[in-house]
Write a protein that holds these residues in place. Structure first.
Motif, mmCIF file in Angstrom:
data_model
loop_
_atom_site.group_PDB
_atom_site.id
_atom_site.type_symbol
_atom_site.label_atom_id
_atom_site.label_comp_id
_atom_site.label_asym_id
_atom_site.label_seq_id
_atom_site.Cartn_x
_atom_site.Cartn_y
_atom_site.Cartn_z
ATOM 1 N N TRP A 1 18.933 -62.087 24.954
ATOM 2 C CA TRP A 1 19.632 -61.246 25.927
ATOM 3 C C TRP A 1 19.197 -59.790 25.794
ATOM 4 O O TRP A 1 18.909 -59.119 26.781
ATOM 5 N N PHE A 2 19.116 -59.302 24.563
ATOM 6 C CA PHE A 2 18.717 -57.911 24.375
ATOM 7 C C PHE A 2 17.278 -57.676 24.843
ATOM 8 O O PHE A 2 16.964 -56.638 25.431
ATOM 9 N N ARG A 3 16.400 -58.655 24.581
ATOM 10 C CA ARG A 3 15.016 -58.495 25.029
ATOM 11 C C ARG A 3 14.936 -58.479 26.553
ATOM 12 O O ARG A 3 14.192 -57.698 27.144
ATOM 13 N N ALA A 4 15.708 -59.359 27.181
ATOM 14 C CA ALA A 4 15.636 -59.473 28.644
ATOM 15 C C ALA A 4 16.383 -58.352 29.342
ATOM 16 O O ALA A 4 15.935 -57.841 30.374
ATOM 17 N N ALA A 5 17.528 -57.957 28.781
ATOM 18 C CA ALA A 5 18.404 -57.033 29.501
ATOM 19 C C ALA A 5 18.041 -55.571 29.295
ATOM 20 O O ALA A 5 18.350 -54.729 30.137
ATOM 21 N N GLY A 6 17.392 -55.255 28.179
ATOM 22 C CA GLY A 6 17.062 -53.861 27.926
ATOM 23 C C GLY A 6 18.238 -53.096 27.338
ATOM 24 O O GLY A 6 19.317 -53.640 27.109
ATOM 25 N N SER A 7 18.049 -51.811 27.111
ATOM 26 C CA SER A 7 19.072 -50.991 26.469
ATOM 27 C C SER A 7 20.109 -50.512 27.480
ATOM 28 O O SER A 7 19.904 -50.564 28.695
ATOM 29 N N HIS A 8 21.222 -50.015 26.942
ATOM 30 C CA HIS A 8 22.297 -49.510 27.796
ATOM 31 C C HIS A 8 21.819 -48.316 28.631
ATOM 32 O O HIS A 8 22.162 -48.186 29.813
ATOM 33 N N SER A 9 21.008 -47.466 28.028
ATOM 34 C CA SER A 9 20.565 -46.262 28.744
ATOM 35 C C SER A 9 19.617 -46.595 29.893
ATOM 36 O O SER A 9 19.492 -45.821 30.844
ATOM 37 N N ASP A 10 18.935 -47.755 29.801
ATOM 38 C CA ASP A 10 18.011 -48.149 30.867
ATOM 39 C C ASP A 10 18.716 -48.839 32.032
ATOM 40 O O ASP A 10 18.107 -49.062 33.082
ATOM 41 N N ALA A 11 19.982 -49.209 31.840
ATOM 42 C CA ALA A 11 20.694 -49.954 32.872
ATOM 43 C C ALA A 11 21.076 -49.033 34.033
ATOM 44 O O ALA A 11 21.415 -47.860 33.843
ATOM 45 N N ARG A 12 21.021 -49.580 35.235
ATOM 46 C CA ARG A 12 21.364 -48.814 36.440
ATOM 47 C C ARG A 12 22.820 -49.060 36.812
ATOM 48 O O ARG A 12 23.279 -50.205 36.840
ATOM 49 N N VAL A 13 23.563 -47.983 37.079
ATOM 50 C CA VAL A 13 24.968 -48.105 37.457
ATOM 51 C C VAL A 13 25.048 -48.604 38.899
ATOM 52 O O VAL A 13 24.561 -47.954 39.828
ATOM 53 N N LEU A 14 25.672 -49.768 39.082
ATOM 54 C CA LEU A 14 25.853 -50.332 40.420
ATOM 55 C C LEU A 14 27.138 -49.830 41.070
ATOM 56 O O LEU A 14 27.185 -49.608 42.278
ATOM 57 N N ALA A 15 28.178 -49.690 40.266
ATOM 58 C CA ALA A 15 29.471 -49.254 40.806
ATOM 59 C C ALA A 15 30.266 -48.610 39.685
ATOM 60 O O ALA A 15 30.128 -48.971 38.516
ATOM 61 N N SER A 16 31.094 -47.638 40.038
ATOM 62 C CA SER A 16 31.948 -46.994 39.044
ATOM 63 C C SER A 16 33.214 -46.500 39.717
ATOM 64 O O SER A 16 33.235 -46.230 40.923
ATOM 65 N N GLN A 17 34.271 -46.392 38.931
ATOM 66 C CA GLN A 17 35.556 -45.929 39.456
ATOM 67 C C GLN A 17 36.396 -45.443 38.287
ATOM 68 O O GLN A 17 36.396 -46.049 37.212
ATOM 69 N N ALA A 18 37.090 -44.354 38.494
ATOM 70 C CA ALA A 18 37.942 -43.819 37.434
ATOM 71 C C ALA A 18 39.027 -44.822 37.076
ATOM 72 O O ALA A 18 39.661 -45.420 37.951
ATOM 73 N N SER A 19 39.220 -45.011 35.780
ATOM 74 C CA SER A 19 40.261 -45.925 35.315
ATOM 75 C C SER A 19 41.634 -45.415 35.736
ATOM 76 O O SER A 19 41.865 -44.204 35.832
ATOM 77 N N ASP A 20 42.545 -46.326 35.986
ATOM 78 C CA ASP A 20 43.909 -45.951 36.342
ATOM 79 C C ASP A 20 44.608 -45.198 35.217
ATOM 80 O O ASP A 20 45.639 -44.558 35.443
ATOM 81 N N PHE A 21 44.066 -45.274 34.008
ATOM 82 C CA PHE A 21 44.721 -44.650 32.861
ATOM 83 C C PHE A 21 44.046 -43.360 32.428
ATOM 84 O O PHE A 21 44.424 -42.762 31.419
ATOM 85 N N GLY A 22 43.010 -42.905 33.175
ATOM 86 C CA GLY A 22 42.359 -41.638 32.865
ATOM 87 C C GLY A 22 41.507 -41.706 31.616
ATOM 88 O O GLY A 22 41.468 -42.706 30.898
ATOM 89 N N ASN A 23 40.776 -40.625 31.361
ATOM 90 C CA ASN A 23 39.938 -40.463 30.168
ATOM 91 C C ASN A 23 38.771 -41.443 30.095
ATOM 92 O O ASN A 23 38.107 -41.535 29.071
ATOM 93 N N SER A 24 38.517 -42.190 31.156
ATOM 94 C CA SER A 24 37.392 -43.123 31.141
ATOM 95 C C SER A 24 37.049 -43.538 32.567
ATOM 96 O O SER A 24 37.851 -43.376 33.498
ATOM 97 N N GLY B 1 16.746 -59.245 34.333
ATOM 98 C CA GLY B 1 16.991 -60.679 34.238
ATOM 99 C C GLY B 1 18.282 -61.138 34.866
ATOM 100 O O GLY B 1 18.768 -62.229 34.556
ATOM 101 N N GLY B 2 18.866 -60.334 35.746
ATOM 102 C CA GLY B 2 20.118 -60.724 36.385
ATOM 103 C C GLY B 2 21.354 -60.426 35.564
ATOM 104 O O GLY B 2 22.470 -60.744 35.990
ATOM 105 N N TRP B 3 21.195 -59.815 34.394
ATOM 106 C CA TRP B 3 22.343 -59.546 33.534
ATOM 107 C C TRP B 3 23.116 -58.319 34.008
ATOM 108 O O TRP B 3 22.555 -57.377 34.542
#
Length: 656
Positions: free
Chosen positions: A384-407, A416-418
């Motif tokens: 999985w790590f070899r196929a998926a790559g690092s966190h910094s290389d991942a592209r953000v598809l969607a984001s939204q502020a958490s209902d609880f703030g601070n994140s 690889g579809g991951w």
């Protein structure tokens, strides 16, 4: 035509009566059965040469330095040959035999694991037993025999000649006689008074040994011997253990026994030059079975550190069997299942026979108990790590502020579809909610979810569409997985954070219905019935809120479950606070459900991991869920994960 039919029926009746009244021939002597081997060829070559001399057809399904598997005759009996290891590198993993026996049981086939030392030392018995499995042999029906008590000396001599593991100390011995010839023996312990279930103490005996003459099949032999024993003794229960190297307990279950425990593989030590296995623990170690050298036992008694290395330093290598299957037969009436009776017995009789308190031996037994699944977890994660790559290389598809703030809740696209869904916190932390593959929902990477899925598939009925309630949505990974492997299943997910629900549905709709709200309140207000409830809720300290182990929640959850439904609670382990929360949850589930269990995920350790607690309204049945998991056909080894299931009881040892 009617007259002719009546005449044929009369002739058949007279012929059958004549056969029954005909004198019974004495069995053939053993000497003509099996000629001795002249020399000692290499193990695998010797077995194959013997098969050819006996005219047994076979083909090699697999050949290797450490093991060879032959398929015998037309009955698909697999004979797995295991040469004695000559170095630690030759040793197989502890669960290799157990997993194959599990698979054979689930598919209704047979496998025999034959170690070289057994062939060398008890070859005459092994060869006759193999012949009994693949060729016509002397067959005797128990109705033509008589059963009676016999002297200990007679039983010991018979077992030494015909039982693969020889005799052991016993209080009672019974024999089956064909005319004056002893053809089968069963031995039993003395009576023990054991508190089981909610009733009074039950009179219990253990069936220690049973075998027929090694060159003979005695149809109904054990049933007749048990009947003779029960007639002479006041018995409530009979317990026995079987060696799974020669198959599982299906035959015993067919005569009324029920599987109550499947033990982990038993490690043994062997010197390739000496060619004799030495036992680490067991009732007859030092009496009928050789143990470890005294000075090595002293070292293992002093410390658990480096136990495997200490054994290897003496020129001993570890081999493992397939484990022991424990079965119980109810003789007197009881409304409780065999599993309930076994689990609630006092004093307890779970685990290996001693001596297992020595730290070094306990460490070796624990290594065998925690044997890895057949799928290679480290390989899966690395892939999985070899196929998926690092966190910094991942592209953000969607984001939204958490209902609880601070994140911020983020869905990231990887190679690889991951996909990963998690919280990107203002303090720099990244907390995963889930990892999944958008192209294939049946790829399940998280180990605790694999264990949960295995338990659900094994424990739940498959004859109707199933309804799941998920308390804590995560990334919706388990929901999508179960919907894929259990077509027609319906899922409801409840989560406090609306942002988690929104972002997780960015690419694909939820598996079923998603509800934003408080999980505890939802269960208390719900009037729907579910087959399964999955609790996967944690606070900021990674501890499940205490309310989900409280009486109010558990009573409400139990009322929402179908009679054959289960609740599974995922909890984190490691650290005093988490472990205390797990202990409270175990005790609470045991009090509020008829049967409660625990299975740790295979990647867990004392310092961290996941404990999956299971609550059920009735005993799940050890053999049933074990076989269900093995035959489920999942992309991972479900059987090994379900094998880790342990029945729980309350702290005061009073189970409901």
């Amino acid at each position: 035509m009617r007259a002719r039919g009546a005449l044929l029926a009369l002739v058949g009746h007279l012929l059958a009566e004549a056969l029954l009244r005909a004198p019974v021939q004495a069995p053939q002597p053993l000497a003509s059965r099996e000629p001795p081997l002249v020399d000692e060829p290499p193990f695998v070559d010797g077995v194959e040469a013997w098969l050819r001399t006996r005219g047994i057809d076979y083909n090699a399904a697999a050949r290797g330095r450490r093991e060879t598997t032959l398929v015998l005759g037309d009955n698909n009996l697999r004979l797995r040959l295991l040469p004695t290891p000559r170095s630690p590198e030759d040793c197989l993993d502890p669960g290799s035999s157990a997993r194959l026996t599990d698979a054979a049981e689930a598919e209704g086939s047979s496998i025999i694991h034959l170690h070289e030392d057994t062939w060398r030392q008890r070859g005459d018995i092994v060869r006759d037993r193999l012949l009994n499995r693949v060729q016509a042999t002397q067959r005797v029906y128990a109705r033509k025999t008589t059963a009676r008590s016999i002297a200990a000396e007679e039983a010991i001599a018979f077992l030494d000649a015909h039982h693969l593991w020889g005799p052991t100390n016993a209080k009672y011995a019974y024999g089956l006689f064909l005319q004056d010839d002893l053809i089968a023996v069963a031995t039993f312990t003395k009576r023990k008074l054991v508190k089981r279930g909610r009733g009074s103490k039950r009179r219990t005996h253990e069936l220690l040994r049973f075998c027929a003459r090694r060159d003979m099949r005695v149809v109904g032999g054990i049933t007749k011997l048990l009947s003779a024993f029960k007639k002479d003794r006041d018995v409530d229960d009979i317990v026995t253990n079987i060696d799974r190297d020669w198959g599982g307990g299906a035959g015993w279950r067919a005569i009324g026994f029920e599987t109550v425990e499947i033990m982990p593989p038993l490690p043994m030590a062997i010197d390739a030059n000496e060619g004799r296995r030495r036992f680490l623990c067991g009732r007859s170690v030092g009496i009928h079975r050789p143990g470890l050298p005294d000075d090595l036992v002293a070292e293992l008694a002093a410390s658990a550190d480096g136990a495997t290395e200490r054994v290897a330093a003496r020129g001993l290598n570890l081999i493992h069997d397939s484990g022991v299957e424990r079965l119980l037969l109810k003789v007197s009436e009881s409304q409780e299942s065999c599993e309930d009776l076994w689990t609630t017995q006092r004093p307890r009789k779970n685990g290996y026979y001693g001596p297992t308190a020595l730290p070094g031996i306990a460490a070796l037994l624990d290594d065998a108990r925690r044997f890895p699944p057949g799928d290679d977890e480290s390989h899966d994660v690395a892939a999985w790590f070899r196929a998926a790559g690092s966190h910094s290389d991942a592209r953000v598809l969607a984001s939204q502020a958490s209902d609880f703030g601070n994140s911020t809740v983020e869905l990231r696209e990887r190679n690889g579809g991951w996909r990963t869904l998690g919280l990107n916190c203002d303090d720099g932390r990244n907390i995963y909610h889930g990892i999944y593959n958008a192209d294939d929902p049946t790829l399940l990477l998280a180990e605790h979810l694999r264990t949960a899925a295995a338990l659900f598939v094994a424990a739940l009925p498959i004859d109707r569409p199933l309804r799941f309630l998920h308390l804590g949505h995560g990334a919706g990974v388990l929901q999508r997985y179960l919907q894929a492997v259990l077509p027609g299943s319906d899922h409801v997910s409840v989560d406090l954070d609306g942002a988690v629900l929104d972002v997780s549905a960015f690419e694909a709709p939820h598996a079923g219905r998603a509800v934003r709200g408080d999980a505890l309140d939802y269960v208390l207000r719900s009037e729907e019935t579910y087959d399964a409830i999955f609790v996967d809720i944690f606070d900021e300290q990674n501890v499940c809120p205490a309310a989900f182990s409280g009486a109010i929640f558990l009573d409400a959850a139990a009322s929402r479950l179908a009679d054959d439904g289960v609740l599974i609670h995922n909890l984190h382990i490691g650290g005093k606070k988490r472990d205390a929360a797990v202990a409270r949850a175990e005790d609470a589930l045991a009090r509020h459900f008829h049967a409660a269990y625990r299975a740790d995920s295979v990647d867990s350790s004392p310092t961290g991991g996941n404990a999956l607690l299971v609550g059920a309204k009735r005993a799940l049945g050890r053999a049933r869920i074990h076989e269900n998991a093995t035959r489920a056909g999942l992309k991972f080894d479900a059987g090994t994960r379900v094998r880790r299931l342990v029945r729980l009881c309350c702290n005061d040892d009073v189970c409901t």
